[in-house]
Motif scaffolding. Structure first.
Motif, short mmCIF file in Angstrom:
data_model
loop_
_atom_site.label_atom_id
_atom_site.label_comp_id
_atom_site.label_asym_id
_atom_site.label_seq_id
_atom_site.Cartn_x
_atom_site.Cartn_y
_atom_site.Cartn_z
N SER A 280 0.83 -1.21 0.00
CA SER A 280 0.00 0.00 0.00
C SER A 280 0.87 1.26 0.00
N ALA A 281 0.67 2.16 0.95
CA ALA A 281 1.38 3.44 0.95
C ALA A 281 2.88 3.28 1.11
N ALA A 282 3.34 2.12 1.57
CA ALA A 282 4.77 1.90 1.75
C ALA A 282 5.48 1.47 0.47
N SER A 283 4.73 1.05 -0.55
CA SER A 283 5.37 0.37 -1.67
C SER A 283 6.25 1.28 -2.52
N VAL A 284 5.83 2.52 -2.76
CA VAL A 284 6.65 3.43 -3.57
C VAL A 284 7.96 3.78 -2.86
N PRO A 285 7.95 4.23 -1.59
CA PRO A 285 9.22 4.53 -0.95
C PRO A 285 10.09 3.30 -0.72
N LEU A 286 9.48 2.13 -0.50
CA LEU A 286 10.26 0.90 -0.39
C LEU A 286 11.00 0.61 -1.69
N ALA A 287 10.29 0.69 -2.81
CA ALA A 287 10.91 0.43 -4.12
C ALA A 287 11.99 1.46 -4.43
N PHE A 288 11.72 2.72 -4.08
CA PHE A 288 12.70 3.78 -4.31
C PHE A 288 13.97 3.51 -3.52
N ASP A 289 13.82 3.11 -2.27
CA ASP A 289 15.00 2.84 -1.45
C ASP A 289 15.82 1.68 -2.00
N VAL A 290 15.13 0.66 -2.53
CA VAL A 290 15.84 -0.45 -3.17
C VAL A 290 16.66 0.06 -4.36
N GLY A 291 16.03 0.91 -5.19
CA GLY A 291 16.72 1.44 -6.37
C GLY A 291 17.89 2.34 -6.03
N ILE A 292 17.78 3.06 -4.91
CA ILE A 292 18.89 3.91 -4.45
C ILE A 292 20.03 3.05 -3.93
N ARG A 293 19.71 2.09 -3.08
CA ARG A 293 20.74 1.32 -2.40
C ARG A 293 21.45 0.32 -3.29
N ASP A 294 20.79 -0.14 -4.37
CA ASP A 294 21.51 -1.05 -5.28
C ASP A 294 22.22 -0.29 -6.40
N GLY A 295 22.15 1.05 -6.36
CA GLY A 295 22.95 1.86 -7.27
C GLY A 295 22.32 2.16 -8.61
N ARG A 296 21.08 1.70 -8.84
CA ARG A 296 20.45 1.99 -10.12
C ARG A 296 20.10 3.47 -10.24
N ILE A 297 19.48 4.04 -9.22
CA ILE A 297 19.09 5.45 -9.24
C ILE A 297 20.28 6.29 -8.78
N LYS A 298 20.71 7.21 -9.63
CA LYS A 298 21.92 7.99 -9.37
C LYS A 298 21.61 9.49 -9.37
N PRO A 299 22.51 10.30 -8.79
CA PRO A 299 22.34 11.76 -8.85
C PRO A 299 22.17 12.24 -10.28
N GLY A 300 21.22 13.13 -10.47
CA GLY A 300 20.94 13.67 -11.80
C GLY A 300 19.86 12.93 -12.55
N ASP A 301 19.50 11.73 -12.09
CA ASP A 301 18.47 10.95 -12.77
C ASP A 301 17.10 11.60 -12.61
N LEU A 302 16.28 11.45 -13.64
CA LEU A 302 14.90 11.91 -13.61
C LEU A 302 14.02 10.72 -13.22
N VAL A 303 13.32 10.85 -12.08
CA VAL A 303 12.55 9.74 -11.52
C VAL A 303 11.07 10.10 -11.47
N MET A 304 10.25 9.18 -11.94
CA MET A 304 8.81 9.35 -11.88
C MET A 304 8.23 8.38 -10.86
N PHE A 305 7.57 8.94 -9.83
CA PHE A 305 6.83 8.14 -8.87
C PHE A 305 5.36 8.10 -9.30
N GLU A 306 4.69 6.96 -9.15
CA GLU A 306 3.27 6.90 -9.48
C GLU A 306 2.57 5.84 -8.66
#
Length: 321
Positions: A280-306
């Motif tokens: 539910s409400a936790a799923s977007v920030p949980l997924a975002f944190d996974v993407g940050i911590r495994d190095g996929r999401i990097k500074p300068g990237d354009l990210v769309m949350f939905e």
């Protein structure tokens, strides 16, 4: 101009992981049935000592560490949840007290699976207008408390967890990091498609989750594709400009169908529904944190949350890291 910049993220999960095979011992289902229809392989279930507030607090602490910011520097907490610890006061105030940053603003937002998007949009507005300087935006749920464990069409879909981000108001320009555009919607005409059949004002009980999955799926694909395009249009960008989509993790089929409708390659979509199920409400920030911590999401990237959830509520938020 003032922009709300994401400084750090964190997440927390209950200690107990429950695989499809384990669930099949008590529910009339199977691993093959669940994976084929949803993509889910695992979920985490909170025990009696783990609550929405405790998970939210752990996620918030991890986000503060990642941001290099002390809890005392936080003057706003917006917590999205449909499973608060108490009817009142707000679970955000429990988290605030646990962190030791009392005295600032703290409140909950109820928009179910879209709750984190609503919380993010609210915090961004408050930072940009000067009401606060640094915010914790949290999505936290113990959705297992709402499950009818005899309804195999719903109980296999959900799990518990929490995710959080630290936002900071920063003076910048249009090209800098920060939240660029947020679009939110609701349509109460579809209440009967996804709801909980209880509440303090009606039955006096917590109630159980009820859902008509096929109808929800149809609305989700249309609404999510539409709101993503709205956010892109406001920012003057196209889907091709997006580096990553961090969607609500409801169902792998919805993620795939939405990406196809937008012409986005699947490899640009952060997928964790197989690991966490629908939190539910936790799923977007949980997924975002996974993407940050495994190095996929990097500074300068354009990210769309939905996300889209019961209500119906839905929304999208575009941010530069």
């Amino acid at each position: 101009m003032i922009r709300s910049v994401i400084r750090g993220s964190g997440s927390a999960l209950p200690a107990r992981a429950v695989s499809n095979a384990e669930l099949a011992k008590t529910v009339d289902t199977s691993d093959d049935w669940i994976v084929e229809r949803t993509g889910i392989r695992n979920r985490y279930i909170a025990d009696d000592s783990e609550t929405t507030a405790s998970l939210a607090t752990d996620a918030a602490r991890a986000a503060l560490v990642a941001a290099g910011i002390e809890a005392s520097d936080i003057d706003l907490i917006v917590l999205a949840t449909a499973t608060p610890d108490q009817t009142f006061p707000a679970t955000a105030t429990i988290v605030q007290n646990a962190l030791g940053c009392n005295g600032g603003i703290a409140f909950d937002v109820a928009a179910v699976c879209s709750g984190f998007l609503y919380a993010l949009g609210t915090a961004d507005s408050m930072l940009r207008t000067g009401m606060a300087k640094r915010a914790l935006v949290i999505g936290a749920e113990t959705f297992s408390r709402l499950m009818d464990w005899e309804d195999r069409t719903t109980c296999v879909l959900f799990g518990d967890g929490a995710g959080a981000i630290v936002l900071e108001a920063v003076e910048g320009d249009d090209a800098g990091a920060g939240i660029i555009a947020t679009k939110l919607h609701a349509d109460g005409a579809h209440n009967e498609l996804l709801y909980v059949d209880g509440g303090p004002s009606t039955t006096g009980t917590v109630g159980k989750l009820r859902m008509r999955g096929r109808e929800v799926f149809r609305h989700a694909v249309v609404n999510l594709a539409s709101v993503l395009n709205e956010a892109l249009e406001e920012a003057g960008l196209t889907a091709a400009d997006i580096d990553w989509v961090v969607p609500h993790q409801a169902n792998a089929r919805i993620l795939d169908a939405t990406a196809r409708k937008l012409g986005l390659p699947a490899e640009k979509v952060i997928v964790t529904v197989d690991q966490h199920a629908n939190t539910s409400a936790a799923s977007v920030p949980l997924a975002f944190d996974v993407g940050i911590r495994d190095g996929r999401i990097k500074p300068g990237d354009l990210v769309m949350f939905e996300a889209m959830g019961g209500g119906f509520t839905w929304g999208a938020c575009l941010a530069r890291m």
